[in-house]
Design a protein around this motif. Structure first.
Motif, short mmCIF file in Angstrom:
data_model
loop_
_atom_site.label_atom_id
_atom_site.label_comp_id
_atom_site.label_asym_id
_atom_site.label_seq_id
_atom_site.Cartn_x
_atom_site.Cartn_y
_atom_site.Cartn_z
N ILE A 1 0.82 -1.21 0.00
CA ILE A 1 0.00 0.00 0.00
C ILE A 1 0.85 1.27 0.00
CG2 ILE A 1 -2.02 -1.10 1.00
CD1 ILE A 1 -1.23 0.05 3.72
N ARG B 1 0.19 4.38 -2.57
CA ARG B 1 -0.11 5.71 -2.03
C ARG B 1 0.40 6.79 -2.97
NH1 ARG B 1 1.97 9.27 3.24
NH2 ARG B 1 0.40 10.88 2.91
N VAL C 1 4.13 5.43 3.82
CA VAL C 1 3.33 4.66 4.77
C VAL C 1 4.33 3.91 5.64
CG1 VAL C 1 1.60 2.86 5.10
CG2 VAL C 1 1.45 4.40 3.13
N TYR D 1 -8.54 5.81 3.24
CA TYR D 1 -7.47 5.72 4.24
C TYR D 1 -6.15 6.28 3.73
CZ TYR D 1 -3.91 3.42 7.14
OH TYR D 1 -2.83 3.17 7.95
N LEU D 2 -5.78 5.94 2.49
CA LEU D 2 -4.49 6.35 1.94
C LEU D 2 -4.52 7.74 1.33
CD1 LEU D 2 -3.44 3.02 0.18
CD2 LEU D 2 -2.44 3.97 2.27
N ILE E 1 1.90 8.28 7.06
CA ILE E 1 0.78 7.48 7.52
C ILE E 1 1.35 6.29 8.29
CG2 ILE E 1 -1.19 6.04 6.88
CD1 ILE E 1 -1.47 7.66 4.34
N TYR F 1 0.73 2.89 9.60
CA TYR F 1 -0.26 1.85 9.34
C TYR F 1 -0.68 1.15 10.63
CZ TYR F 1 -2.33 -2.55 8.04
OH TYR F 1 -3.18 -3.63 7.95
#
Length: 466
Positions: free
Chosen positions: A39, A43, A258, A290-291, A300, A302
């Motif tokens: 992820i 992003r 992230v 969320y991202l 971010i 996680y």
């Protein structure tokens, strides 16, 4: 109206002034396809998708280039380890990246060039750099002479005397250990292409300068990528492109990472969360929320908890959308313009968190209108919400998300029929004032993961966030 963006090279927020009025050209460093995406990879594509959408909303004609690095040291190493062709590994993972981008609602790029499709352009660039004294051949390698370019390291704000240039095996014949490879000499078993300096393969940095030049010309508006690319990749891109004679990028935008336990999400650290697995556990639109909703320059961290919070927050928006659509008896079209406060936030360095606050405020106003049976006001607020969500790629009524939900329509219909039967029993209990039975039915449905809401149109159900 002026869009303002944080330019890494200037270390400040600048007014965006396009090279060509009404047009914006963007080059984003895309996937290095040695493995499937986590992820953190997606992003970056998602942040620049939102930027692209905002430029389009503001009336710009956007040219968006996102490259694919389909040959590098890691891909070659995996090819040897797995006994598979390098191109098979690259293509498999390129497809995984594109599936990830699509799953999270990213628009396809205008162009998506592969490095191996642009060897001719790289050879031409190297030839010019050698002729101008910025590069040299040694043992079949071609290196960039960093001392020949006075502006080297201005982007990353480093001192050349303190620099240690990352390098890999086989880079022999350097005049200075800080020089970087434009071209790497052939090794046994590795893929090669012919050049005037012998067979070999591209260095990582050269490909982006060559492809940016081909698709966007000698000057373009915005170059983007993750923070980790500032050095060496983007620094080296600037050196070779400007030494070649290009003006290159006028603005540099970098998204944050992230992280997990404070460290950048990385395959090498073994802490990555693959997109292909995440979309099995979370709705893709929730992952996008969320991202995509934190500011692109903020980290971010996680966690499952933060994802659940994002799911709950989006459920509140989605619930409002569904209720008004039911009340209106059909689709409510988005407003032609977003609210001024939303636009002001997006113009200010893509301030998505502040823009999202406007979305939630509008949802609350719409819910108040619903509670007051003010259909006209509720519909007006939904039109505004849809316009804002459309810019963020989060409109649940958009066809891209509707199509993603098509596969579950049959199952949804079955569940709806069963739930309606139980709700009919609850309504019958309420009609005979058997509140104990009615409450027990509602509690049982709640324990099964359903939320029951009583409305003037009758009871409605939805799946509770996890």
């Amino acid at each position: 109206m002026t869009i303002r963006l944080y330019d890494t090279s200037a270390r400040q927020i600048r007014d965006f002034v396009p090279l060509t009025p009404g047009c914006v050209s963007i080059y984003l460093c895309g996937a290095t396809v040695q493995a499937a995406p986590h992820i953190g990879h997606i992003r970056s594509g998602l942040n620049f998708d939102i930027l692209r959408r905002w430029f389009a909303y503001r009336g710009y004609d956007v040219t968006f280039v996102r490259n694919v690095t389909d040959i590098d040291d890691k891909i070659i190493t995996k090819s040897a380890d797995q006994g598979r062709p390098w191109w098979a590994i690259g293509y498999e993972n390129e497809r995984a990246f594109n599936e990830g981008y699509t799953a999270l609602g990213c628009l396809p790029p205008t162009y998506e060039p592969r490095a191996t499709g642009h060897i001719t352009e790289m050879v031409e660039m190297m030839r010019t750099l050698i002729e101008r004294g910025h590069a040299y051949e040694a043992d079949g390698n071609v290196y960039f002479d960093v001392r020949s370019f006075p502006g080297y390291l201005e982007l990353s704000n480093q001192e050349l005397d303190n620099l240690q240039q990352p390098s890999s095996g086989g880079e022999t014949g350097k005049r200075d250990p800080r020089d970087f490879a434009l071209w790497k000499a052939a090794k046994p078993g590795e893929p090669t292409w012919e050049t005037p300096w012998g067979p070999g393969r591209p260095g990582w940095h050269l490909e982006c300068s060559a492809m940016a030049h081909k698709y966007l010309g000698s000057a373009f508006d915005i170059h983007g990528g993750g923070l980790d690319l500032i050095f060496p990749h983007h620094e080296n891109e600037i050196a070779q492109a400007k030494a070649y004679g290009d003006e290159f990028a006028r603005y540099w935008l970098h998204n944050a990472w992230v992280t997990m336990s404070g460290e950048k999400m990385s395959k090498s650290l073994g802490n990555s969360v693959l997109v292909s697995e995440m979309v099995k556990r979370w709705r893709p639109i929730v992952l996008r929320y969320y991202l995509g909703t934190p500011h692109y320059r903020s980290m971010i961290e996680y966690s499952e908890e933060s994802l659940r919070e994002a799911e709950s927050a989006f459920a509140r928006i989605e619930g409002f959308v569904q209720r008004v659509v039911e009340l209106a008896g059909g689709v409510v079209e988005p407003s032609a313009e977003v609210p001024p406060a939303f636009a002001e936030a997006m113009d200010d360095d893509l301030g998505v968190p502040q823009a999202l606050a406007v979305v939630h405020t509008t949802v609350r106003q719409g819910n108040s209108a619903l509670a007051a049976d003010d259909k006209e006001a509720a519909v007006a607020r939904l039109a505004e919400v849809r316009a804002m969500l459309g810019v963020l790629g989060l409109d649940p009524l958009d066809e891209q998300w509707a199509a993603a939900n098509d596969g579950g329509e049959d199952l949804h219909g079955v569940v709806d029929t069963l739930v309606r039967m139980v709700l009919d029993q609850r309504e019958a209990a309420r009609a005979r004032k058997d509140w104990t039975t009615a409450d027990a039915i509602r509690d049982q449905l709640g324990q099964s993961g359903l939320i029951i809401e009583d409305s003037p149109q009758g009871p409605r159900w939805s799946i509770a966030p996890r």
